[in-house]
Write a protein that holds these residues in place. Structure first.
Motif, PDB file in Angstrom:
ATOM      1  N   ARG A 149       6.961  21.035   4.460  1.00 38.66           N
ATOM      2  CA  ARG A 149       7.554  20.695   2.962  1.00 38.66           C
ATOM      3  C   ARG A 149       8.440  19.857   3.096  1.00 38.66           C
ATOM      4  N   VAL A 150       9.651  19.206   4.529  1.00 35.54           N
ATOM      5  CA  VAL A 150      10.085  18.088   4.739  1.00 35.54           C
ATOM      6  C   VAL A 150       8.990  16.520   4.519  1.00 35.54           C
ATOM      7  N   LEU A 151       8.252  17.121   5.375  1.00 33.86           N
ATOM      8  CA  LEU A 151       6.429  16.269   5.002  1.00 33.86           C
ATOM      9  C   LEU A 151       6.930  15.617   3.366  1.00 33.86           C
ATOM     10  N   LEU A 152       6.189  16.904   2.690  1.00 33.21           N
ATOM     11  CA  LEU A 152       6.253  16.851   1.542  1.00 33.21           C
ATOM     12  C   LEU A 152       7.176  16.604   0.977  1.00 33.21           C
ATOM     13  N   ALA A 153       8.271  16.640   1.005  1.00 28.46           N
ATOM     14  CA  ALA A 153       9.103  15.987   0.403  1.00 28.46           C
ATOM     15  C   ALA A 153       9.081  13.998   0.882  1.00 28.46           C
ATOM     16  N   ARG A 154       9.554  13.920   1.733  1.00 26.25           N
ATOM     17  CA  ARG A 154       9.347  12.749   2.316  1.00 26.25           C
ATOM     18  C   ARG A 154       7.996  11.857   1.448  1.00 26.25           C
ATOM     19  N   ALA A 155       7.101  12.770   1.335  1.00 29.24           N
ATOM     20  CA  ALA A 155       5.896  11.984   0.565  1.00 29.24           C
ATOM     21  C   ALA A 155       6.308  11.896  -0.988  1.00 29.24           C
ATOM     22  N   PHE A 156       6.774  12.652  -1.567  1.00 34.19           N
ATOM     23  CA  PHE A 156       7.705  12.945  -2.812  1.00 34.19           C
ATOM     24  C   PHE A 156       9.176  11.797  -3.333  1.00 34.19           C
ATOM     25  N   ALA A 157       9.436  11.217  -2.400  1.00 31.80           N
ATOM     26  CA  ALA A 157       9.984  10.253  -2.233  1.00 31.80           C
ATOM     27  C   ALA A 157      10.124   8.928  -2.482  1.00 31.80           C
ATOM     28  N   GLN A 158       8.599   9.011  -1.671  1.00 23.32           N
ATOM     29  CA  GLN A 158       8.407   8.048  -1.858  1.00 23.32           C
ATOM     30  C   GLN A 158       7.447   7.148  -3.189  1.00 23.32           C
ATOM     31  N   GLN A 159       7.312   7.814  -3.838  1.00 23.60           N
ATOM     32  CA  GLN A 159       7.387   7.620  -5.493  1.00 23.60           C
ATOM     33  C   GLN A 159       6.000   7.220  -5.853  1.00 23.60           C
ATOM     34  N   PRO A 160       4.377   7.809  -4.916  1.00 27.14           N
ATOM     35  CA  PRO A 160       3.739   6.576  -5.328  1.00 27.14           C
ATOM     36  C   PRO A 160       2.809   6.879  -6.379  1.00 27.14           C
ATOM     37  N   ASP A 161       2.069   6.607  -6.603  1.00 28.69           N
ATOM     38  CA  ASP A 161       1.113   6.654  -7.438  1.00 28.69           C
ATOM     39  C   ASP A 161      -0.028   7.434  -7.445  1.00 28.69           C
ATOM     40  N   VAL A 162      -0.105   7.924  -5.875  1.00 32.28           N
ATOM     41  CA  VAL A 162      -1.203   8.680  -5.671  1.00 32.28           C
ATOM     42  C   VAL A 162      -0.859   9.262  -4.628  1.00 32.28           C
TER      43      VAL A 162
ATOM     44  N   ALA B 100       1.047  -1.194  -0.224  1.00 34.74           N
ATOM     45  CA  ALA B 100      -0.333  -0.073  -0.043  1.00 34.74           C
ATOM     46  C   ALA B 100       0.742   0.873  -0.368  1.00 34.74           C
ATOM     47  N   ALA B 101       1.948   1.267   0.783  1.00 32.87           N
ATOM     48  CA  ALA B 101       3.037   2.152   0.907  1.00 32.87           C
ATOM     49  C   ALA B 101       3.301   2.547  -0.517  1.00 32.87           C
ATOM     50  N   ARG B 102       4.133   1.807  -1.348  1.00 35.51           N
ATOM     51  CA  ARG B 102       4.788   1.696  -2.035  1.00 35.51           C
ATOM     52  C   ARG B 102       3.086   2.389  -3.665  1.00 35.51           C
ATOM     53  N   HIS B 103       2.444   2.257  -2.836  1.00 35.47           N
ATOM     54  CA  HIS B 103       1.419   2.715  -4.137  1.00 35.47           C
ATOM     55  C   HIS B 103       0.869   4.365  -3.582  1.00 35.47           C
ATOM     56  N   ILE B 104       0.614   4.575  -2.279  1.00 36.32           N
ATOM     57  CA  ILE B 104      -0.264   5.679  -1.677  1.00 36.32           C
ATOM     58  C   ILE B 104       0.659   6.298  -0.145  1.00 36.32           C
ATOM     59  N   ALA B 105       0.860   7.514  -0.943  1.00 38.58           N
ATOM     60  CA  ALA B 105       1.199   8.546   0.464  1.00 38.58           C
ATOM     61  C   ALA B 105       0.718   9.465   0.821  1.00 38.58           C
ATOM     62  N   ALA B 106       0.785   9.290   2.320  1.00 39.79           N
ATOM     63  CA  ALA B 106       0.030  10.314   2.304  1.00 39.79           C
ATOM     64  C   ALA B 106       0.805  11.633   3.597  1.00 39.79           C
ATOM     65  N   LEU B 107      -0.087  12.940   3.332  1.00 44.42           N
ATOM     66  CA  LEU B 107       0.785  14.276   4.665  1.00 44.42           C
ATOM     67  C   LEU B 107      -0.354  14.354   5.464  1.00 44.42           C
ATOM     68  N   PRO B 108      -0.481  13.583   6.778  1.00 40.83           N
ATOM     69  CA  PRO B 108      -2.315  14.104   7.990  1.00 40.83           C
ATOM     70  C   PRO B 108      -1.516  15.336   8.681  1.00 40.83           C
ATOM     71  N   GLN B 109      -2.806  15.864   8.959  1.00 42.98           N
ATOM     72  CA  GLN B 109      -2.768  16.473  10.314  1.00 42.98           C
ATOM     73  C   GLN B 109      -1.818  16.710  11.317  1.00 42.98           C
ATOM     74  N   GLU B 110      -1.580  14.881  11.906  1.00 44.60           N
ATOM     75  CA  GLU B 110      -0.839  14.375  12.737  1.00 44.60           C
ATOM     76  C   GLU B 110       0.411  14.471  12.946  1.00 44.60           C
ATOM     77  N   ARG B 111       1.266  14.928  12.850  1.00 48.74           N
ATOM     78  CA  ARG B 111       3.150  14.381  12.610  1.00 48.74           C
ATOM     79  C   ARG B 111       3.948  14.392  13.460  1.00 48.74           C
ATOM     80  N   GLY B 112       4.784  13.123  13.940  1.00 50.73           N
ATOM     81  CA  GLY B 112       5.461  13.216  14.687  1.00 50.73           C
ATOM     82  C   GLY B 112       6.576  13.782  14.476  1.00 50.73           C
TER      83      GLY B 112
END
Length: 271
Positions: A146-159, A74-86
């Motif tokens: 922006r860093v967390l968005l970069a993490r999502a981009f690095a995941q190279q998701p389809d969604v 699932a993580a190879r297809h979908i990357a998330a930027l949620p509101q709750e973050r560590g």
């Protein structure tokens, strides 16, 4: 890839928050979820990236039920930027971004040259490459976003699933982010608080009200003064943006309408 949400019911803390939602995020489109506070936007998105288990209904990725996927698949297809973050307190910006490569790794496997190139590109795309060695906790709220968005981009998701991604960003970085999402042409499901921003960037909008999808279609079809009065209880004029042609909502802050709908507004036809 396409996301189909079918008859989704989600309960949270003993309360039904999403009730029978049906919507799509089409391949390559930016699909916006808008609605008043408490309407169920974040809950719906958490079901898509599997943080919450629906009580009923399905989330499909190109026709396949996401509940049948392993976590890594699932993580190879979908990357998330949620509101709750560590806070990832001990990690650098680069280390946080590189976490996006985790779904592609075996246990204890390090990054290779291809991984490093992907991380570099994600940091460059979000304007954070020059901050790669800084601690995540040293950053401002906008920089962390922006860093967390970069993490999502690095995941190279389809969604991409983004929950209020422009929070903490100034106007310049909001515009940069929205332009970047448009340029990537990935299937994107995003909740936005700012309706004018949603009108500017989204190909399709779904309006949530009290856990129900009450309108779906293009921004021009959905963002009407009648709907805004009924769902958001505001008086507006909707005009054409002089630069982009998108709907531009002008609010009358002197003329708030009285909330009157005890039940959700009737379902409007999709456009």
């Amino acid at each position: 890839m396409r996301i189909d949400i079918q008859n989704l019911h989600v309960a949270y803390a003993g309360r039904t928050v999403v009730a029978g939602a049906q919507l799509i995020a089409a391949d390559g489109e930016i699909t916006g979820i808008v609605g008043p506070n408490g309407s169920g936007k974040s809950t719906l998105l958490r079901s898509v990236y599997r943080h919450l288990q629906p009580r009923a209904g399905r989330v499909l990725l190109d026709g396949a039920d996401l509940t049948t996927f392993t976590a890594s698949r699932a993580a190879r297809h979908i990357a998330a930027l949620p509101q709750e973050r560590g806070d990832d307190s001990e990690l650098t910006v680069r280390e946080v971004t590189a976490m996006g490569r985790t779904p592609y790794k075996r246990a204890f496997e390090g990054d290779n040259a291809a991984d490093n190139d992907i991380v570099d590109r994600a940091l460059a795309d979000t304007g954070m490459k020059e901050h790669a060695a800084r601690r995540f906790t040293e950053l401002s709220g906008g920089e962390r976003q922006r860093v967390l968005l970069a993490r999502a981009f690095a995941q190279q998701p389809d969604v991409l699933v983004l929950d209020e991604p422009t929070n903490h960003l100034d106007v310049h970085h909001q515009s940069e982010l929205l332009a970047l999402l448009r340029a990537r042409a990935s299937t994107t499901l995003v909740s936005l608080h700012d309706l004018n921003m949603a009108a500017a960037v989204c190909d399709r909008l779904h309006v949530l009200h009290a856990g129900h999808v009450v309108a779906s279609g293009t921004p021009h079809a959905v963002l009407t003064p009648e709907l805004l009065a009924e769902v958001f209880h505001v008086r507006t004029a909707v005009i054409e943006h002089p630069l982009t042609g998108a709907p531009l909502i002008a609010y009358d802050h002197r003329g708030m309408t009285t909330p009157s709908a005890v039940h959700p507004p009737s379902q409007r036809p999709s456009s």
